[in-house]
Design a protein around this motif. Structure first.
Motif, PDB file in Angstrom:
ATOM      1  N   UNK A   1       0.792  -1.219   0.000  1.00 35.62           N
ATOM      2  CA  UNK A   1       0.000   0.000   0.000  1.00 35.62           C
ATOM      3  C   UNK A   1       0.822   1.265   0.000  1.00 35.62           C
ATOM      4  N   UNK A   2       0.592   2.116   1.005  1.00 37.42           N
ATOM      5  CA  UNK A   2       1.215   3.439   1.043  1.00 37.42           C
ATOM      6  C   UNK A   2       2.556   3.458   1.776  1.00 37.42           C
ATOM      7  N   UNK A   3       3.161   2.323   1.980  1.00 37.27           N
ATOM      8  CA  UNK A   3       4.514   2.291   2.545  1.00 37.27           C
ATOM      9  C   UNK A   3       5.481   2.707   1.434  1.00 37.27           C
ATOM     10  N   UNK A   4       5.933   3.963   1.471  1.00 33.72           N
ATOM     11  CA  UNK A   4       6.700   4.496   0.352  1.00 33.72           C
ATOM     12  C   UNK A   4       7.975   5.215   0.780  1.00 33.72           C
TER      13      UNK A   4
ATOM     14  N   UNK B   1      22.493 -11.343   1.177  1.00 33.60           N
ATOM     15  CA  UNK B   1      21.202 -10.788   1.571  1.00 33.60           C
ATOM     16  C   UNK B   1      21.377  -9.339   2.009  1.00 33.60           C
ATOM     17  N   UNK B   2      20.248  -8.665   2.115  1.00 29.88           N
ATOM     18  CA  UNK B   2      20.231  -7.321   2.675  1.00 29.88           C
ATOM     19  C   UNK B   2      18.900  -7.121   3.384  1.00 29.88           C
ATOM     20  N   UNK B   3      18.887  -6.231   4.341  1.00 32.73           N
ATOM     21  CA  UNK B   3      17.638  -5.819   4.980  1.00 32.73           C
ATOM     22  C   UNK B   3      17.562  -4.299   4.919  1.00 32.73           C
ATOM     23  N   UNK B   4      16.338  -3.781   4.923  1.00 34.14           N
ATOM     24  CA  UNK B   4      16.144  -2.339   5.009  1.00 34.14           C
ATOM     25  C   UNK B   4      14.790  -2.059   5.629  1.00 34.14           C
ATOM     26  N   UNK B   5      14.606  -0.807   6.043  1.00 30.45           N
ATOM     27  CA  UNK B   5      13.351  -0.391   6.659  1.00 30.45           C
ATOM     28  C   UNK B   5      12.440   0.221   5.601  1.00 30.45           C
ATOM     29  N   UNK B   6      11.164  -0.135   5.669  1.00 29.49           N
ATOM     30  CA  UNK B   6      10.137   0.398   4.766  1.00 29.49           C
ATOM     31  C   UNK B   6       9.021   0.966   5.634  1.00 29.49           C
ATOM     32  N   UNK B   7       8.684   2.243   5.400  1.00 26.39           N
ATOM     33  CA  UNK B   7       7.785   2.929   6.326  1.00 26.39           C
ATOM     34  C   UNK B   7       6.653   3.648   5.613  1.00 26.39           C
ATOM     35  N   UNK B   8       5.569   3.781   6.354  1.00 29.36           N
ATOM     36  CA  UNK B   8       4.452   4.665   5.998  1.00 29.36           C
ATOM     37  C   UNK B   8       4.521   5.836   6.964  1.00 29.36           C
ATOM     38  N   UNK B   9       4.653   7.057   6.428  1.00 33.00           N
ATOM     39  CA  UNK B   9       4.922   8.220   7.263  1.00 33.00           C
ATOM     40  C   UNK B   9       3.949   9.338   6.935  1.00 33.00           C
ATOM     41  N   UNK B  10       3.372   9.924   7.972  1.00 33.35           N
ATOM     42  CA  UNK B  10       2.567  11.130   7.792  1.00 33.35           C
ATOM     43  C   UNK B  10       2.915  12.116   8.899  1.00 33.35           C
ATOM     44  N   UNK B  11       2.864  13.415   8.567  1.00 36.23           N
ATOM     45  CA  UNK B  11       3.168  14.454   9.558  1.00 36.23           C
ATOM     46  C   UNK B  11       4.547  14.338  10.139  1.00 36.23           C
ATOM     47  N   UNK B  12       5.544  13.967   9.305  1.00 34.07           N
ATOM     48  CA  UNK B  12       6.891  13.717   9.821  1.00 34.07           C
ATOM     49  C   UNK B  12       7.449  14.941  10.540  1.00 34.07           C
ATOM     50  N   UNK B  13       8.044  14.703  11.704  1.00 32.70           N
ATOM     51  CA  UNK B  13       8.694  15.730  12.537  1.00 32.70           C
ATOM     52  C   UNK B  13       7.718  16.804  13.006  1.00 32.70           C
TER      53      UNK B  13
END
Length: 389
Positions: free
Chosen positions: A279-282, A295-307
């Motif tokens: 979905x909106x995880x961008x 292999x690799x890992x990374x963070x994927x987030x859905x963010x609104x109103x950041x900071x």
């Protein structure tokens, strides 16, 4: 002489323009060390007796202070040092950081003594110092940027061994308005450093660090040479480096989500891993490649109103199989930005932090099970053979 070889890259980048809590912490991180955070035996056979796990702790009563905690791997003896600093980085036998109060680069060793860095010095008129450390901690590249009128920046980029016996100036670039050079990482030979042409101010209000205008600076021969790294120079993307690979997290043009671009640096080969459907995880970043490069890992987030006071964040960890070019979400969402910091348990788990929560978590990659394992943030190991692990 000012170097003009980077003008094409510059043009692209410029367009993007201490108390009860301390004792409690020590008890917890000592327990963490005893449980062998790097998946080795408890006493880590083969390591020098002079090896220490290193943790960081933001002090609740004074958020500007960071306590560095060294824990001897064999005796569990601890040393805690309070610093007023940022960008704490492991280097051969010490922790390197920038002291905000003194406006100088400092070193802290397990003896608990804070020292001025012997050869990286911020002088009057210097605007910023950035650095990168080789994987074995024995070589450092640093860029000193000076600011003149009209926000014009001139950057001198140097390299040396950790002892400072082989200092070499590689490049001087500028003046350019609002642009400085930032070293990011070394290649496996430690004779090439990857550098960003950085538009000053682009890091603010971003969930994860993004890079653009990347190039390689090869200093293995007598003459220094530069070459643009693979991929779209206009891509303002999170990146990660392995032995012969650069990973980019790129917004997918054809479908929602983030693609993983795998650039093999020696051959120029590009492989694209399709995005996971979430979905909106961008927002994505904080890539961590496994020690074996598979292999690799990374963070994927859905963010609104950041900071802002209305900030809402939901994050997952994505596991990427680099050999077979596929990826998958590992865990249920967490309500914070995540940063993987170390692989552990024979690459079957990772250690990570969650922004604003403090501490270190361990996540199993087969089922996403996550448990808090330390009240401090794990930085890594210094000293002995452990420095290169």
């Amino acid at each position: 002489m000012l170097d003009t070889r980077l003008d094409p890259i510059i043009g692209v980048s410029n367009s993007i323009a201490g108390s009860f809590m301390k004792h409690l912490l020590l008890a917890i991180v000592m327990l963490f060390a005893a449980t062998s955070v790097n998946g080795q035996d408890e006493l880590r056979p083969g390591l020098s007796s002079e090896s220490w796990d290193v943790f960081l702790r933001q002090e609740a009563g004074n958020p500007a202070d960071t306590t560095i905690i060294f824990i001897d791997l064999l005796t569990s003896e601890t040393t805690a040092v309070v610093t007023s600093g940022e960008r704490h980085t492991l280097i051969d036998g010490a922790v390197l950081y920038f002291d905000r109060d003194d406006q100088q680069v400092k070193l802290v060793k397990p003896d608990g003594i804070i020292r001025d860095h012997p050869f990286i010095v911020m002088n009057s008129g210097d605007f910023r110092i950035d650095w990168a450390i080789s994987d074995d901690g024995r070589r450092i590249a640093w860029a000193i940027s000076r600011k003149s009128g009209d926000n014009q920046l001139t950057t001198a980029l140097k390299v040396a061994d950790a002892a400072g016996t082989e200092i070499r100036e590689l490049l001087v670039y500028g003046p350019r308005q609002g642009i400085r050079l930032v070293p990011l990482a070394f290649d496996v030979s430690s004779e090439t450093v990857y550098v960003e042409v950085h538009a000053d101010g682009t890091a603010e209000a971003r969930a994860y660090t993004r890079r653009s205008g990347l190039f390689a600076l090869d200093f293995g021969a007598e003459n220094v040479s530069t070459s643009a790294l693979l991929g779209d120079r206009t891509c303002f993307c999170a990146v990660g480096f392995g032995d012969d690979v650069m990973l980019r997290l790129v917004a997918s043009g054809g479908s929602p989500g983030i693609e993983l671009n795998i650039h093999e640096l020696s051959t120029g080969t590009l492989r694209i891993v399709p995005p996971v459907s979430l979905g909106s995880y961008d927002q994505a970043g904080n890539i961590l490649i496994s020690p074996d490069g598979r292999m690799a890992v990374y963070a994927l987030s859905q963010v609104s109103g950041f900071a802002t006071e209305h900030e809402e964040i939901s994050s997952v960890i994505v596991l990427a199989d680099l050999e077979n070019a596929r990826q998958m979400v590992v865990n249920y969402p967490m309500s914070a930005l995540a940063r993987p910091i170390s692989w552990t348990e024979d690459n079957s788990a990772v250690l990570l932090t969650q922004e604003g929560l403090g501490g270190t978590w361990k996540m199993q990659l087969d089922d996403g099970k996550t448990v808090k394992v330390a009240d401090g943030t794990y930085l890594g190991i210094v000293g002995g053979k452990a420095q290169s692990s």
